[in-house]
Design a protein around this motif. Structure first.
Motif, PDB file in Angstrom:
ATOM      1  N   TYR A 134       0.832  -1.206   0.000  1.00  5.93           N
ATOM      2  CA  TYR A 134       0.000   0.000   0.000  1.00  5.93           C
ATOM      3  C   TYR A 134       0.866   1.255   0.000  1.00  5.93           C
ATOM      4  O   TYR A 134       0.514   2.268  -0.626  1.00  5.93           O
ATOM      5  CB  TYR A 134      -0.918  -0.025   1.226  1.00  5.93           C
ATOM      6  N   ASP A 135       2.018   1.204   0.682  1.00  7.60           N
ATOM      7  CA  ASP A 135       2.876   2.386   0.802  1.00  7.60           C
ATOM      8  C   ASP A 135       3.348   2.912  -0.549  1.00  7.60           C
ATOM      9  O   ASP A 135       3.649   4.099  -0.685  1.00  7.60           O
ATOM     10  CB  ASP A 135       4.096   2.063   1.671  1.00  7.60           C
ATOM     11  N   VAL A 136       3.417   2.032  -1.569  1.00  6.89           N
ATOM     12  CA  VAL A 136       3.851   2.468  -2.898  1.00  6.89           C
ATOM     13  C   VAL A 136       2.924   3.546  -3.447  1.00  6.89           C
ATOM     14  O   VAL A 136       3.353   4.465  -4.146  1.00  6.89           O
ATOM     15  CB  VAL A 136       3.902   1.266  -3.869  1.00  6.89           C
ATOM     16  N   PHE A 137       1.637   3.473  -3.083  1.00  7.01           N
ATOM     17  CA  PHE A 137       0.635   4.401  -3.621  1.00  7.01           C
ATOM     18  C   PHE A 137       0.198   5.433  -2.590  1.00  7.01           C
ATOM     19  O   PHE A 137      -0.843   6.074  -2.737  1.00  7.01           O
ATOM     20  CB  PHE A 137      -0.578   3.615  -4.117  1.00  7.01           C
ATOM     21  N   ARG A 165      -9.130  -0.823  -9.975  1.00  3.37           N
ATOM     22  CA  ARG A 165      -9.634   0.296  -9.173  1.00  3.37           C
ATOM     23  C   ARG A 165     -11.126   0.110  -8.942  1.00  3.37           C
ATOM     24  O   ARG A 165     -11.830  -0.401  -9.820  1.00  3.37           O
ATOM     25  CB  ARG A 165      -9.421   1.635  -9.884  1.00  3.37           C
ATOM     26  N   THR A 166     -11.596   0.538  -7.798  1.00  6.79           N
ATOM     27  CA  THR A 166     -13.026   0.516  -7.529  1.00  6.79           C
ATOM     28  C   THR A 166     -13.604   1.907  -7.751  1.00  6.79           C
ATOM     29  O   THR A 166     -12.920   2.916  -7.565  1.00  6.79           O
ATOM     30  CB  THR A 166     -13.314   0.067  -6.093  1.00  6.79           C
ATOM     31  N   VAL A 183      -2.041  -3.977  -1.906  1.00 12.26           N
ATOM     32  CA  VAL A 183      -3.149  -3.598  -2.784  1.00 12.26           C
ATOM     33  C   VAL A 183      -2.952  -4.241  -4.160  1.00 12.26           C
ATOM     34  O   VAL A 183      -1.827  -4.565  -4.554  1.00 12.26           O
ATOM     35  CB  VAL A 183      -3.256  -2.067  -2.957  1.00 12.26           C
ATOM     36  N   LEU A 184      -4.064  -4.448  -4.864  1.00 10.44           N
ATOM     37  CA  LEU A 184      -3.967  -4.776  -6.276  1.00 10.44           C
ATOM     38  C   LEU A 184      -3.562  -3.512  -7.016  1.00 10.44           C
ATOM     39  O   LEU A 184      -4.093  -2.433  -6.741  1.00 10.44           O
ATOM     40  CB  LEU A 184      -5.306  -5.288  -6.804  1.00 10.44           C
ATOM     41  N   ARG A 185      -2.655  -3.622  -7.937  1.00 10.40           N
ATOM     42  CA  ARG A 185      -2.071  -2.481  -8.638  1.00 10.40           C
ATOM     43  C   ARG A 185      -3.163  -1.578  -9.236  1.00 10.40           C
ATOM     44  O   ARG A 185      -3.845  -1.962 -10.183  1.00 10.40           O
ATOM     45  CB  ARG A 185      -1.166  -3.022  -9.742  1.00 10.40           C
ATOM     46  N   PRO A 186      -3.345  -0.324  -8.716  1.00  7.86           N
ATOM     47  CA  PRO A 186      -4.353   0.576  -9.280  1.00  7.86           C
ATOM     48  C   PRO A 186      -3.807   1.466 -10.407  1.00  7.86           C
ATOM     49  O   PRO A 186      -4.551   2.216 -11.029  1.00  7.86           O
ATOM     50  CB  PRO A 186      -4.751   1.430  -8.079  1.00  7.86           C
ATOM     51  N   ASP A 187      -2.502   1.390 -10.645  1.00  5.52           N
ATOM     52  CA  ASP A 187      -1.842   2.280 -11.594  1.00  5.52           C
ATOM     53  C   ASP A 187      -0.554   1.599 -12.034  1.00  5.52           C
ATOM     54  O   ASP A 187       0.054   0.846 -11.262  1.00  5.52           O
ATOM     55  CB  ASP A 187      -1.546   3.620 -10.922  1.00  5.52           C
ATOM     56  N   CYS A 188      -0.130   1.835 -13.270  1.00 11.90           N
ATOM     57  CA  CYS A 188       1.105   1.231 -13.777  1.00 11.90           C
ATOM     58  C   CYS A 188       2.319   2.135 -13.617  1.00 11.90           C
ATOM     59  O   CYS A 188       3.443   1.655 -13.438  1.00 11.90           O
ATOM     60  CB  CYS A 188       0.937   0.858 -15.245  1.00 11.90           C
ATOM     61  N   TYR A 236      -8.229  -1.883  -4.166  1.00 13.97           N
ATOM     62  CA  TYR A 236      -8.501  -3.194  -3.586  1.00 13.97           C
ATOM     63  C   TYR A 236      -7.384  -3.500  -2.581  1.00 13.97           C
ATOM     64  O   TYR A 236      -6.215  -3.546  -2.956  1.00 13.97           O
ATOM     65  CB  TYR A 236      -8.523  -4.272  -4.664  1.00 13.97           C
ATOM     66  N   LYS A 237      -7.752  -3.745  -1.324  1.00 16.66           N
ATOM     67  CA  LYS A 237      -6.747  -3.934  -0.274  1.00 16.66           C
ATOM     68  C   LYS A 237      -6.797  -5.364   0.267  1.00 16.66           C
ATOM     69  O   LYS A 237      -7.866  -5.970   0.371  1.00 16.66           O
ATOM     70  CB  LYS A 237      -6.977  -2.955   0.867  1.00 16.66           C
TER      71      LYS A 237
END
Length: 399
Positions: free
Chosen positions: A50-53, A111-112, A77-82, A66-67
């Motif tokens: 999660y800290d990456v984002f 993303r949700t 988290v599931l990757r929300p951004d590349c 998504y956590k």
């Protein structure tokens, strides 16, 4: 308890046949374009910490991700951004590379959208990142590459909307208001919600910045927009920013993109994420952007390596949908040849199938026990030829 074993989660879907074919076509075309321009592919994990984002530049709201909790109790988290994971990758695995470096990716983001039913929560993206240069040439190259990507996959029915986030930032920073009000103003400008925007700005009507902000969503069009913008706000380096984006616009016209590029100074999405030129790409008949990108000079620095960067990402699912609408009934998934044999000749039949495949002939080996059943199967599937393998090859029509 209700079971959910026959449906997919909200915002996701199964892809069948022509949908898979269209996506593969898009990603193959784009991948070849990017490789030919010196970009090298990277893949980042589907799950990230999660800290990456969670940095100041990332600007991803918690309720859009998504956590999960891993087996050590850490939040992932599931990757929300590349782009953000690539910034992490560059600052760690590639920190000793010779910059600038050219990277591209092809992977899914998750993303949700709690308030937007029908929006895809799982999207396939392909995109490029040019890291380590802040030159005008790099801005121009990335925008031209974005336009070329749309042209090569979807033809001439596209447009690029062009902006510079710096112009908005200069105006909003000069407005004497608290940060919550400023963020609300940004959202309303992005939504082009004139009524609500004017209601808020009426409280600050004695400020020049408020007048400029109220007109920002209307600064949409051609080269005339630059002069209109300069009349509204010319303080604190605004003219230099307008001259910069005007130069980019002129060069894009010289590249043959006149009529395809529209200036939109109300394009203010992710103001914390982007630092310079930003742009979006649209296709006729698709109501949302299929491409978005821009300059993000602070993002890699959040991970410890101070490097400028620019790039864009493409929603390949939207382009695939567009292609399917343009090429109705274009994809044929039936085999050209059905190969029949009895059990004693199965090895010979499989070798024969390989021989046909080497000639780009689509074939399948029949699983039916009798010739009559194989003929009936071929007719039912629309397969025109039946090849019977025994001591020799016999070809008959199955029609």
């Amino acid at each position: 308890m209700k079971r959910y074993d026959k449906i997919t989660p909200d915002g996701t879907m199964d892809l069948l046949f022509e949908q898979c074919e269209a996506r593969a076509e898009v990603t193959q075309i784009l991948g070849e374009i990017y490789k030919s321009r010196g970009f090298n592919e990277v893949i980042t994990p589907t799950i990230e910490f999660y800290d990456v984002f969670n940095s100041s530049s990332s600007f991803f709201l918690q309720d859009t991700m998504y956590k999960l909790i891993d087996n050590k109790g850490r939040l992932i988290v599931l990757r929300p951004d590349c782009t953000i994971p690539i910034a992490r990758l560059v600052s760690t695995k590639l920190k000793n590379a010779k910059f600038p470096i050219r990277l591209f990716y092809n992977q899914n983001v998750y993303r949700t959208y709690p308030d937007m039913r029908g929006k895809s929560n799982e999207v396939n993206q392909i995109g490029v990142e040019l890291v380590g240069t802040s030159s005008k040439k790099s801005d121009l190259e990335i925008i031209e590459l974005a336009a070329n990507s749309l042209y090569k996959t979807a033809g001439d029915n596209f447009r690029i909307e062009l902006c510079h986030i710096g112009f908005f930032k200069l105006i909003i920073e000069s407005l004497k208001a608290d940060n919550d009000v400023k963020e609300n103003i940004r959202l309303l400008i992005e939504q082009k919600n004139y009524a609500a925007l004017n209601d808020i700005l009426s409280q600050y009507k004695d400020q020049n910045a408020a007048v400029a902000l109220s007109n920002l969503p209307r600064l949409f069009g051609g080269e005339e927009i630059f002069d209109e913008a300069a009349k509204l706000f010319s303080e604190n380096g605004a003219i230099e920013i307008l001259n910069y984006i005007r130069s980019i616009y002129a060069n894009l016209k010289a590249l043959g993109l006149e009529g395809k590029v529209i200036v939109d100074l109300g394009l203010v999405n992710n103001a914390e994420y982007y630092t310079g030129v930003i742009f979006r790409g649209y296709l006729n008949g698709i109501g949302e952007p299929v491409l978005s990108g821009g300059r993000y000079d602070n993002l890699v620095g959040d991970f410890g390596l101070d490097l400028p960067a620019t790039g864009f990402g493409i929603n390949t699912d939207l382009i695939s949908r567009y292609i399917l609408e343009q090429k109705k009934d274009c994809y044929d998934f039936s085999s050209q040849v059905l190969i029949h044999c009895d059990e004693n000749y199965i090895v010979a039949a499989l070798k024969y199938a390989e021989k046909l495949n080497s000639k780009n002939i689509v074939c399948e080996v029949s699983s039916q026990d009798t010739l009559e059943l194989s003929i009936a199967y071929a007719k039912n599937k629309g397969i025109k030829q039946l090849h019977i393998v025994s001591n020799d090859i016999k070809i008959i029509s199955a029609g």
